[in-house]
Design a protein around this motif. Structure first.
Motif, short mmCIF file in Angstrom:
data_model
loop_
_atom_site.label_atom_id
_atom_site.label_comp_id
_atom_site.label_asym_id
_atom_site.label_seq_id
_atom_site.Cartn_x
_atom_site.Cartn_y
_atom_site.Cartn_z
N TYR A 205 0.64 -1.38 -0.01
CA TYR A 205 -0.17 0.04 -0.10
C TYR A 205 1.07 0.93 -0.32
O TYR A 205 0.68 2.39 -1.10
CB TYR A 205 -1.35 -0.08 1.00
CG TYR A 205 -2.03 1.13 1.73
CD1 TYR A 205 -2.07 1.56 0.13
CD2 TYR A 205 -0.98 2.30 2.25
CE1 TYR A 205 -3.16 2.77 0.35
CE2 TYR A 205 -2.18 3.43 2.84
CZ TYR A 205 -3.16 3.76 1.67
OH TYR A 205 -3.84 4.71 1.74
N PRO A 206 1.67 1.28 1.16
CA PRO A 206 2.37 2.53 0.53
C PRO A 206 3.90 2.70 -0.23
O PRO A 206 3.62 3.59 -1.10
CB PRO A 206 3.67 2.65 2.24
CG PRO A 206 3.29 0.87 3.16
CD PRO A 206 2.04 0.35 2.17
N ASN A 207 3.44 1.66 -1.50
CA ASN A 207 4.57 1.78 -2.42
C ASN A 207 3.64 1.94 -3.51
O ASN A 207 4.10 2.66 -4.75
CB ASN A 207 5.14 0.35 -2.44
CG ASN A 207 6.17 0.48 -3.90
OD1 ASN A 207 7.06 0.54 -3.04
ND2 ASN A 207 5.79 -0.05 -5.13
N ASN A 208 2.84 1.92 -3.22
CA ASN A 208 1.78 1.86 -4.91
C ASN A 208 1.57 4.19 -4.62
O ASN A 208 1.30 4.39 -5.43
CB ASN A 208 0.04 1.36 -4.49
CG ASN A 208 0.09 0.15 -4.80
OD1 ASN A 208 0.85 -0.03 -5.62
ND2 ASN A 208 -0.87 -0.65 -4.55
N GLU A 213 2.93 8.82 -7.49
CA GLU A 213 4.15 10.60 -6.88
C GLU A 213 4.97 10.00 -8.23
O GLU A 213 5.32 10.94 -8.28
CB GLU A 213 4.12 10.41 -5.55
CG GLU A 213 3.29 10.75 -5.18
CD GLU A 213 4.06 11.27 -3.08
OE1 GLU A 213 5.03 12.65 -3.87
OE2 GLU A 213 3.52 11.40 -2.11
N GLY A 214 5.40 9.21 -9.20
CA GLY A 214 6.26 8.62 -9.71
C GLY A 214 7.38 8.49 -8.90
O GLY A 214 8.50 7.97 -10.03
N TYR A 215 7.11 8.09 -8.09
CA TYR A 215 8.47 7.09 -7.43
C TYR A 215 9.04 5.52 -7.35
O TYR A 215 7.44 5.52 -7.31
CB TYR A 215 8.88 7.32 -5.74
CG TYR A 215 9.41 9.02 -6.11
CD1 TYR A 215 10.28 9.43 -6.23
CD2 TYR A 215 7.97 9.70 -6.06
CE1 TYR A 215 10.74 11.12 -6.22
CE2 TYR A 215 8.88 10.88 -6.06
CZ TYR A 215 10.10 11.64 -6.14
OH TYR A 215 9.67 12.98 -5.88
N GLN A 216 9.82 4.94 -7.45
CA GLN A 216 9.86 3.88 -7.30
C GLN A 216 9.11 2.05 -6.35
O GLN A 216 9.41 1.41 -5.93
CB GLN A 216 11.00 2.81 -9.03
CG GLN A 216 10.84 3.00 -10.10
CD GLN A 216 10.47 4.72 -10.25
OE1 GLN A 216 11.58 5.09 -10.14
NE2 GLN A 216 10.49 5.61 -11.10
N GLN A 217 10.11 3.19 -5.37
CA GLN A 217 10.39 2.44 -4.08
C GLN A 217 10.22 3.72 -3.22
O GLN A 217 10.15 4.56 -2.84
CB GLN A 217 11.27 1.56 -3.96
CG GLN A 217 11.64 0.25 -4.85
CD GLN A 217 10.99 -0.70 -4.27
OE1 GLN A 217 9.94 -0.54 -2.80
NE2 GLN A 217 10.58 -1.91 -5.06
N ILE A 218 10.55 3.00 -2.09
CA ILE A 218 10.38 3.81 -0.18
C ILE A 218 11.38 2.57 -0.24
O ILE A 218 11.61 1.50 0.62
CB ILE A 218 9.40 2.85 0.57
CG1 ILE A 218 8.02 3.89 -0.21
CG2 ILE A 218 8.99 3.56 1.47
CD1 ILE A 218 6.74 3.35 0.40
N GLY A 233 12.28 -1.12 0.41
CA GLY A 233 11.95 -2.25 -0.14
C GLY A 233 12.34 -3.03 -0.58
O GLY A 233 11.68 -3.56 0.75
N THR A 234 12.42 -4.06 -1.95
CA THR A 234 12.88 -5.62 -1.49
C THR A 234 14.23 -5.40 -1.49
O THR A 234 14.77 -6.40 -1.51
CB THR A 234 12.23 -6.44 -2.86
OG1 THR A 234 13.50 -5.05 -3.83
CG2 THR A 234 10.76 -6.51 -3.04
N MET A 235 14.92 -4.55 -0.83
CA MET A 235 16.79 -4.20 -1.07
C MET A 235 17.35 -3.81 0.17
O MET A 235 16.72 -2.51 0.89
CB MET A 235 17.49 -3.62 -2.04
CG MET A 235 16.28 -3.81 -3.52
SD MET A 235 16.95 -2.43 -5.51
CE MET A 235 16.16 -1.39 -4.69
N ASN A 236 18.42 -4.25 0.46
CA ASN A 236 19.38 -3.59 1.40
C ASN A 236 20.05 -2.23 0.95
O ASN A 236 19.77 -2.20 -0.30
CB ASN A 236 20.08 -4.44 2.28
CG ASN A 236 19.80 -5.95 2.73
OD1 ASN A 236 20.08 -6.56 2.07
ND2 ASN A 236 18.95 -5.32 3.96
#
Length: 353
Positions: A205-208, A213-218, A233-236
């Motif tokens: 949800y937050p990633n959506n 807003e035009g950003y791919q990750q958090i 996101g899915t990364m360190n």
């Protein structure tokens, strides 16, 4: 304990590989001919089976649907120029998988099932491992609670499975991120360090909102204050200020990434100034404003190394400079050279199938 000769293999009659368009792969949508399945029942693991990839039969009362006992790992197999196939640090994934299992009150998977089963499965479908820049076979070991019933208690039955998907790039195009100031990925004492399926569900949800807003990750920050970087996101996450590389220390909120540990070792091998410590958002913003912030990049199995092109924190927006000899590119090339058997493997990370 289950020995490797107890893994039963049931081969497909004909492979679907001839109908697969390897030039137009969507990550995680195409799967190989076979999968591995092993059931835990009556307090022990039964015989593991490698069988044709296909649906599994579960009832609506299957506990994974109701109480979320589900964990997974992400791994890759690589093929070198001679056709030999390698896994990358598989024992690290096996150990982390069992740490996740323990945290979610699930049974640990024996090495004979996880590692040897993986080797047999990859060997059987090794033609799906294509040789070429960026090509690999993505491996997804996972375990779910498979007991039927809706009583709120740990399951008494579990299914451990492995499916495999030919892969190319995970992220395509530029990646920009929002540094979180409201939502949290994990809290103290929770399951943030485990690869629990629910961790990812809670991030969607937050990633959506970020995507809108035009950003791919958090880039996630600590739940208590939102003042310190944790994961992306899915990364360190790694940050370069000046010529020093920083990453957040492991804790019970942060996944102990295999690629993360590999990057840390490569940085040490290269004599790069490195600090594993808490990094504040204020420190990042200050560095961005004074010009000392050189790079931000994420690391993970699926993504490998992903340079962050820019970020937003509240009302502050910053674009990262373009650097020819970036740490991100250096680490990515070094990792690929080891994974594709193009360079010396000083640390014994490469495991032949």
């Amino acid at each position: 304990m289950i020995d490797t000769h107890e893994i039963v293999i049931d081969k497909v009659e004909s492979s679907k590989i001839t109908h697969t368009d390897f030039d137009n792969l969507t990550f995680g949508k195409t799967f190989t001919d076979h999968m591995l399945e092993c059931t835990w029942r009556d307090g022990k693991w039964e015989t593991a089976h490698i069988k044709p990839y296909g649906p599994i039969m579960v009832e609506p009362s299957c506990k994974v649907f109701h109480y979320g006992q589900a964990i997974f790992e992400g791994m890759k197999a690589f093929k070198d120029a001679t056709g030999e196939v390698f896994l990358f640090r598989p024992e690290d994934n096996w150990k982390r998988f069992n740490q996740s299992a323990k945290r979610l009150a699930m049974p640990e998977v024996p090495k004979e099932v996880f590692i040897e089963g993986l080797k047999k499965l990859v060997s059987l479908d090794k033609e799906w491992v294509r040789y070429g820049e960026g090509l690999s076979l993505y491996l997804r070991p996972f375990m779910i609670a498979s007991e039927n019933g809706v009583a709120a208690a740990p399951s008494t039955e579990y299914k451990f499975m492995i499916v495999m998907s030919p892969a190319f790039a995970y992220y395509k195009g530029d990646v920009r991120v929002i540094i979180a100031s409201d939502f949290s990925r994990a809290a103290d004492g929770g399951v943030g360090y485990a690869k629990a399926a629910g961790n990812y569900a809670a991030s969607f949800y937050p990633n959506n909102l970020a995507l809108a807003e035009g950003y791919q990750q958090i880039i996630w920050t600590d739940a208590a204050t939102h003042e310190y970087l944790e994961e992306a996101g899915t990364m360190n996450i790694f940050v370069r200020i000046g010529d020093t590389l920083f990453t957040a220390p492991n804790n019970d909120r942060i996944l102990n990434g295999v690629t993360r540990r590999s990057v840390i070792q490569l940085a040490k091998d290269a004599g790069i100034s490195f600090e594993e410590r808490r990094v504040s958002v204020k420190e990042i913003n200050d560095a961005a404003k004074n010009g000392s912030l050189k790079e931000i990049f994420g690391s993970g199995t699926a993504a490998v190394i992903v340079p962050i092109k820019g970020y937003k924190h509240k009302d502050f927006v910053h674009e990262l400079p373009i650097i020819e000899d970036s740490y991100a590119n250096r680490f990515k090339e070094a990792l690929k050279d080891i994974q594709y058997n193009r360079a010396e493997d000083k640390h014994g990370w490469r495991v032949s199938v």
